[in-house]
Design a protein around this motif. Structure first.
Motif, PDB file in Angstrom:
ATOM      1  N   MET A   1       0.847  -1.169   0.000  1.00 26.01           N
ATOM      2  CA  MET A   1       0.000   0.000   0.000  1.00 26.01           C
ATOM      3  C   MET A   1       0.893   1.232   0.000  1.00 26.01           C
ATOM      4  SD  MET A   1      -2.970   1.168   2.691  1.00 26.01           S
ATOM      5  CE  MET A   1      -4.035  -0.172   2.238  1.00 26.01           C
ATOM      6  N   LYS A   2       0.507   2.223  -0.811  1.00 23.60           N
ATOM      7  CA  LYS A   2       1.271   3.470  -0.882  1.00 23.60           C
ATOM      8  C   LYS A   2       0.831   4.415   0.211  1.00 23.60           C
ATOM      9  CE  LYS A   2       2.646   3.403  -5.606  1.00 23.60           C
ATOM     10  NZ  LYS A   2       3.244   4.242  -6.597  1.00 23.60           N
ATOM     11  N   SER A   3       1.725   5.311   0.553  1.00 21.94           N
ATOM     12  CA  SER A   3       1.468   6.297   1.591  1.00 21.94           C
ATOM     13  C   SER A   3       1.403   7.681   0.956  1.00 21.94           C
ATOM     14  CB  SER A   3       2.603   6.246   2.615  1.00 21.94           C
ATOM     15  OG  SER A   3       2.455   7.265   3.550  1.00 21.94           O
ATOM     16  N   LEU A   4       0.543   8.537   1.516  1.00 24.41           N
ATOM     17  CA  LEU A   4       0.381   9.895   1.028  1.00 24.41           C
ATOM     18  C   LEU A   4       0.244  10.819   2.227  1.00 24.41           C
ATOM     19  CD1 LEU A   4      -0.274  11.886  -1.367  1.00 24.41           C
ATOM     20  CD2 LEU A   4      -2.654  11.259  -1.019  1.00 24.41           C
TER      21      LEU A   4
END
Length: 65
Positions: A1-4
């Motif tokens: 999962m990507k982080s923002l």
């Protein structure tokens, strides 16, 4: 999962926290749900617009084919 990482105003952060508490979920889950809902809405609106254009111009497309 990507982080923002995003910056929120104090008021918006407080509203997010309050809404998440009412729903008994983490603020990040509420944000993810909101993003998903908005993306789904945009896709639906695009599909409706596309269908409308195809329907509206169907006769023209038939003549050009």
């Amino acid at each position: 999962m990507k982080s923002l990482t995003i910056n929120l105003t104090e008021d918006l952060a407080n509203r997010l926290q309050s809404a998440a508490e009412k729903l008994e979920i983490q603020p990040k889950v509420l944000v993810q749900m909101g993003i998903q809902e908005k993306l789904d809405q945009l896709e639906e609106e695009f599909q409706q617009a596309s269908d409308y254009v195809l329907y509206k111009n169907w006769e023209l497309y038939q003549r050009l084919a």
